[in-house]
Design a protein around this motif. Structure first.
Motif, PDB file in Angstrom:
ATOM      1  N   GLN A  21       0.825  -1.206   0.000  1.00  0.00           N
ATOM      2  CA  GLN A  21       0.000   0.000   0.000  1.00  0.00           C
ATOM      3  C   GLN A  21       0.862   1.260   0.000  1.00  0.00           C
ATOM      4  O   GLN A  21       0.568   2.221  -0.711  1.00  0.00           O
ATOM      5  N   LEU A  22       1.929   1.247   0.782  1.00  0.00           N
ATOM      6  CA  LEU A  22       2.836   2.387   0.814  1.00  0.00           C
ATOM      7  C   LEU A  22       3.478   2.602  -0.563  1.00  0.00           C
ATOM      8  O   LEU A  22       3.538   3.722  -1.064  1.00  0.00           O
ATOM      9  N   LYS A  23       3.899   1.510  -1.186  1.00  0.00           N
ATOM     10  CA  LYS A  23       4.512   1.596  -2.514  1.00  0.00           C
ATOM     11  C   LYS A  23       3.501   2.153  -3.528  1.00  0.00           C
ATOM     12  O   LYS A  23       3.857   2.975  -4.372  1.00  0.00           O
ATOM     13  N   LEU A  24       2.257   1.747  -3.417  1.00  0.00           N
ATOM     14  CA  LEU A  24       1.208   2.222  -4.319  1.00  0.00           C
ATOM     15  C   LEU A  24       1.027   3.738  -4.184  1.00  0.00           C
ATOM     16  O   LEU A  24       0.956   4.459  -5.186  1.00  0.00           O
ATOM     17  N   VAL A  25       0.995   4.232  -2.947  1.00  0.00           N
ATOM     18  CA  VAL A  25       0.864   5.670  -2.728  1.00  0.00           C
ATOM     19  C   VAL A  25       2.100   6.395  -3.255  1.00  0.00           C
ATOM     20  O   VAL A  25       1.994   7.378  -3.989  1.00  0.00           O
ATOM     21  N   GLU A  26       3.274   5.901  -2.901  1.00  0.00           N
ATOM     22  CA  GLU A  26       4.521   6.570  -3.292  1.00  0.00           C
ATOM     23  C   GLU A  26       4.712   6.615  -4.812  1.00  0.00           C
ATOM     24  O   GLU A  26       5.237   7.581  -5.344  1.00  0.00           O
ATOM     25  N   LYS A  27       4.252   5.588  -5.523  1.00  0.00           N
ATOM     26  CA  LYS A  27       4.368   5.589  -6.993  1.00  0.00           C
ATOM     27  C   LYS A  27       3.437   6.612  -7.634  1.00  0.00           C
ATOM     28  O   LYS A  27       3.615   6.972  -8.789  1.00  0.00           O
ATOM     29  N   GLY A  28       2.469   7.100  -6.877  1.00  0.00           N
ATOM     30  CA  GLY A  28       1.560   8.124  -7.377  1.00  0.00           C
ATOM     31  C   GLY A  28       2.119   9.534  -7.261  1.00  0.00           C
ATOM     32  O   GLY A  28       1.439  10.504  -7.596  1.00  0.00           O
ATOM     33  N   TYR A  29       3.374   9.635  -6.811  1.00  0.00           N
ATOM     34  CA  TYR A  29       4.032  10.940  -6.670  1.00  0.00           C
ATOM     35  C   TYR A  29       4.098  11.622  -8.029  1.00  0.00           C
ATOM     36  O   TYR A  29       4.529  11.031  -9.016  1.00  0.00           O
ATOM     37  N   LEU A  30       3.662  12.873  -8.076  1.00  0.00           N
ATOM     38  CA  LEU A  30       3.569  13.589  -9.350  1.00  0.00           C
ATOM     39  C   LEU A  30       4.878  14.219  -9.802  1.00  0.00           C
ATOM     40  O   LEU A  30       5.002  14.609 -10.961  1.00  0.00           O
ATOM     41  N   GLY A  31       5.853  14.341  -8.926  1.00  0.00           N
ATOM     42  CA  GLY A  31       7.159  14.873  -9.318  1.00  0.00           C
ATOM     43  C   GLY A  31       7.605  16.013  -8.427  1.00  0.00           C
ATOM     44  O   GLY A  31       6.813  16.608  -7.701  1.00  0.00           O
ATOM     45  N   ASP A  32       8.879  16.325  -8.505  1.00  0.00           N
ATOM     46  CA  ASP A  32       9.467  17.325  -7.623  1.00  0.00           C
ATOM     47  C   ASP A  32       8.978  18.746  -7.895  1.00  0.00           C
ATOM     48  O   ASP A  32       8.998  19.580  -6.989  1.00  0.00           O
ATOM     49  N   ILE A  33       8.529  19.041  -9.095  1.00  0.00           N
ATOM     50  CA  ILE A  33       8.031  20.382  -9.399  1.00  0.00           C
ATOM     51  C   ILE A  33       6.659  20.603  -8.772  1.00  0.00           C
ATOM     52  O   ILE A  33       6.378  21.667  -8.232  1.00  0.00           O
ATOM     53  N   PHE A  34       5.806  19.598  -8.829  1.00  0.00           N
ATOM     54  CA  PHE A  34       4.495  19.638  -8.165  1.00  0.00           C
ATOM     55  C   PHE A  34       4.423  18.400  -7.274  1.00  0.00           C
ATOM     56  O   PHE A  34       3.907  17.354  -7.670  1.00  0.00           O
ATOM     57  N   PRO A  35       4.971  18.498  -6.064  1.00  0.00           N
ATOM     58  CA  PRO A  35       5.228  17.322  -5.223  1.00  0.00           C
ATOM     59  C   PRO A  35       4.042  16.803  -4.415  1.00  0.00           C
ATOM     60  O   PRO A  35       4.139  16.586  -3.210  1.00  0.00           O
ATOM     61  N   LEU A  36       2.933  16.590  -5.096  1.00  0.00           N
ATOM     62  CA  LEU A  36       1.774  15.955  -4.463  1.00  0.00           C
ATOM     63  C   LEU A  36       1.572  14.601  -5.132  1.00  0.00           C
ATOM     64  O   LEU A  36       2.444  14.124  -5.852  1.00  0.00           O
ATOM     65  N   TYR A  37       0.431  13.983  -4.901  1.00  0.00           N
ATOM     66  CA  TYR A  37       0.200  12.607  -5.349  1.00  0.00           C
ATOM     67  C   TYR A  37      -1.036  12.517  -6.225  1.00  0.00           C
ATOM     68  O   TYR A  37      -1.966  13.316  -6.094  1.00  0.00           O
ATOM     69  N   GLY A  69       6.241   9.284   8.821  1.00  0.00           N
ATOM     70  CA  GLY A  69       7.597   9.741   8.537  1.00  0.00           C
ATOM     71  C   GLY A  69       8.040   9.555   7.101  1.00  0.00           C
ATOM     72  O   GLY A  69       9.235   9.429   6.826  1.00  0.00           O
ATOM     73  N   LYS A  70       7.101   9.570   6.151  1.00  0.00           N
ATOM     74  CA  LYS A  70       7.430   9.329   4.739  1.00  0.00           C
ATOM     75  C   LYS A  70       7.134  10.527   3.842  1.00  0.00           C
ATOM     76  O   LYS A  70       7.054  10.389   2.627  1.00  0.00           O
ATOM     77  N   MET A  71       7.004  11.711   4.428  1.00  0.00           N
ATOM     78  CA  MET A  71       6.737  12.886   3.621  1.00  0.00           C
ATOM     79  C   MET A  71       8.026  13.352   2.955  1.00  0.00           C
ATOM     80  O   MET A  71       9.067  13.426   3.596  1.00  0.00           O
ATOM     81  N   LYS A  72       7.928  13.665   1.680  1.00  0.00           N
ATOM     82  CA  LYS A  72       9.106  14.090   0.920  1.00  0.00           C
ATOM     83  C   LYS A  72       9.485  15.535   1.267  1.00  0.00           C
ATOM     84  O   LYS A  72       8.610  16.380   1.442  1.00  0.00           O
ATOM     85  N   PRO A  73      10.784  15.836   1.315  1.00  0.00           N
ATOM     86  CA  PRO A  73      11.216  17.213   1.585  1.00  0.00           C
ATOM     87  C   PRO A  73      10.718  18.200   0.526  1.00  0.00           C
ATOM     88  O   PRO A  73      10.453  19.360   0.828  1.00  0.00           O
ATOM     89  N   GLU A  74      10.547  17.733  -0.704  1.00  0.00           N
ATOM     90  CA  GLU A  74      10.031  18.595  -1.767  1.00  0.00           C
ATOM     91  C   GLU A  74       8.589  19.021  -1.463  1.00  0.00           C
ATOM     92  O   GLU A  74       8.200  20.152  -1.755  1.00  0.00           O
ATOM     93  N   THR A  75       7.836  18.109  -0.882  1.00  0.00           N
ATOM     94  CA  THR A  75       6.457  18.425  -0.515  1.00  0.00           C
ATOM     95  C   THR A  75       6.435  19.449   0.615  1.00  0.00           C
ATOM     96  O   THR A  75       5.644  20.396   0.592  1.00  0.00           O
TER      97      THR A  75
END
Length: 169
Positions: A21-37, A69-75
């Motif tokens: 489930q975590l991998k599924l959410v993380e793969k939905g990352y839209l990218g460092d320019i728009f760092p949401l999912y 504790g899995k929030m990206k610094p870009e976000t």
């Protein structure tokens, strides 16, 4: 995610469910320019949705990641920029273009929760100040004390309840 993480310790099988489930959410990352999912995932086609993001829903995803504790610094950086500029809009395309220029007090409350979970008291307070800016202070108003719009006497329970919840962080 926090609930799934709890079950991770139960067994190897449960740990696998959590990781998938975590991998599924993380793969939905839209990218460092728009760092949401991505706004959704289609189980039948195994594809992420491309419709516009509802910011409240997008921030709830980030909140869940912050809780484990899995929030990206870009976000974090993107969210701080929105708070600093007071421009956290209600909807964006998956490419990051603003789709709805309106803003919701509830979004700022969710942002405050995210900062609280991330241990950032300064930005928690900045976001909460934006929440309380919408509090009706006119004692003659029908919605005195609520978060709302005195022109139309509108006070949305989503915003008010999130503000109350977030003030407990």
């Amino acid at each position: 995610m926090a609930t799934l993480k709890y079950f991770e310790s139960v067994s190897k099988k449960e740990r696998g469910y959590y990781r998938e489930q975590l991998k599924l959410v993380e793969k939905g990352y839209l990218g460092d320019i728009f760092p949401l999912y991505a706004p959704s995932y289609n189980w039948k086609t195994n594809q992420y949705g491309t419709k516009n993001l509802n910011t409240s829903e997008a921030l709830i995803t980030v909140l869940h990641l912050a809780e484990i504790g899995k929030m990206k610094p870009e976000t974090v950086s993107w969210l701080k920029m929105q708070i600093d500029n007071k421009k956290l809009y209600n909807s964006y395309t998956t490419a990051g273009a603003i789709e709805d220029h309106n803003q919701s007090t509830g979004n700022y409350a969710i942002a405050a929760m995210i900062f609280a979970r991330n241990g950032d008291r300064k930005y928690y307070q900045k976001a909460m100040n934006l929440v309380w800016d919408d509090q009706v202070r006119n004692k003659n108003s029908k919605i005195y004390g609520a978060l709302g719009d005195t022109k139309d006497n509108d006070a949305y329970s989503f915003n008010n309840l999130l503000a109350l919840l977030t003030s407990q962080y």
